[in-house]
Design an enzyme around this catalytic site. Sequence first.
Site, PDB file in Angstrom:
ATOM      1  N   GLY A  36      -6.490 -16.792  30.654  1.00  0.00           N
ATOM      2  CA  GLY A  36      -6.414 -16.003  31.876  1.00  0.00           C
ATOM      3  C   GLY A  36      -5.363 -16.594  32.792  1.00  0.00           C
ATOM      4  N   GLY A 230      13.559 -18.502  32.999  1.00  0.00           N
ATOM      5  CA  GLY A 230      13.309 -19.090  31.686  1.00  0.00           C
ATOM      6  C   GLY A 230      13.896 -20.487  31.593  1.00  0.00           C
ATOM      7  N   GLY A 233      16.109 -22.133  34.415  1.00  0.00           N
ATOM      8  CA  GLY A 233      15.601 -22.609  35.685  1.00  0.00           C
ATOM      9  C   GLY A 233      15.082 -21.484  36.557  1.00  0.00           C
ATOM     10  N   ALA A 259       3.727 -20.725  30.647  1.00  0.00           N
ATOM     11  CA  ALA A 259       4.853 -21.342  31.361  1.00  0.00           C
ATOM     12  C   ALA A 259       4.963 -20.807  32.781  1.00  0.00           C
ATOM     13  CB  ALA A 259       6.146 -21.100  30.595  1.00  0.00           C
ATOM     14  N   ASP A 261       2.572 -19.573  34.569  1.00  0.00           N
ATOM     15  CA  ASP A 261       1.431 -20.064  35.340  1.00  0.00           C
ATOM     16  C   ASP A 261       1.700 -21.492  35.807  1.00  0.00           C
ATOM     17  OD1 ASP A 261       0.265 -17.640  34.618  1.00  0.00           O
ATOM     18  OD2 ASP A 261      -0.697 -18.518  32.858  1.00  0.00           O
TER      19      ASP A 261
END
Length: 339
Positions: A36, A230, A233, A259, A261
């Site tokens: 989640g 991504g 940066g 990533a 999150d």
Amino acid sequence: MSEIDILSFGETMAMLVAEQTGDLAKVEQFHKRIAGADSNVAIGLSRLGFNVAWLSRVGNDSLGRFVVDTLINEGLDCSHVEVDKSYPTGFQFKSRNDDGSDPQVEYFRRGSAASHLSTQSIEPSLLNARHLHATGIPPALSASTREMSFELMTRMRNAGRSVSFDPNLRPSLWASEGEMIREINRLAALAHWVLPGLSEGRLLTGFDDPADIAAFYLDQGAEAVAIKLGPEGAYYRTHLDQGFVAGVPVSSVVDTVGAGDGFAVGMISALLEHQSFAEAVQRANWIGSRAVQSRGDMEGLPTRQELSVEFESAFASRLAPTFGMQSPVGASLLAKRPA
């Protein structure tokens, strides 16, 4: 004085992760975890020492008990999680990919207990939290969860609390793309800090350039926007400052889920600690890079000790190149605990 630093809400599902690579239909062994986006962020902030309250709903079943027990073990206050005797806990299957590609995920969440959250789930004490983190996932689950999202964000912002928002688009959960864009942008207009990915920002605003995407949300009422790029940066923009913060190189990508999150954990934690937006983006990039090097959605999120040792020793004296004036965005309003 509020005892809650951060309020987060949404659906936490049980997740069965394949132990072998290949087609899920042929996998025979799975490992049980939780999943989640909203609770990933909550867990990450809890690991950094914040008092985090989790608002959700689970079924009266073994998966629901597993979810709640796991979140409690991660330090979350789950006293506001309702147990629904009529609807089940959602779950998902996730493939194992060893080549760094996005895993296959199959969801079984329609009609879940969490999709029956509503404004009646909001207890007044929750509104004393210092900060609210919201995503675009709860409003996609049902009409009642959408109403609750708007209610929480509106009341928290009107009360002078800080609000962050990650679009976390889930097109398959919406009736149409047009509805998704309209409702997500309405929610983003209620946030101080908006945290879209580049592809999300392009879809939601119709602009290609990160600077234009950020300007769109600043015009809608945001104080600051950070756009995830991504591995490259992130770009950030406020009403006073803008810049690019380079990504953190990684030797091997293990699991891409989580990533974004991790990025949100870095942004929120740093800003609540009075750091500038540029410094917050650097922490966010680093935690995001950690997330992709660990198998699992939230397993790579650092503890406070790990942050101090691994991040601060490496980056405290050398902020990545940016341009423009660095400013502690919202330090006067957003970093104070309410009385």
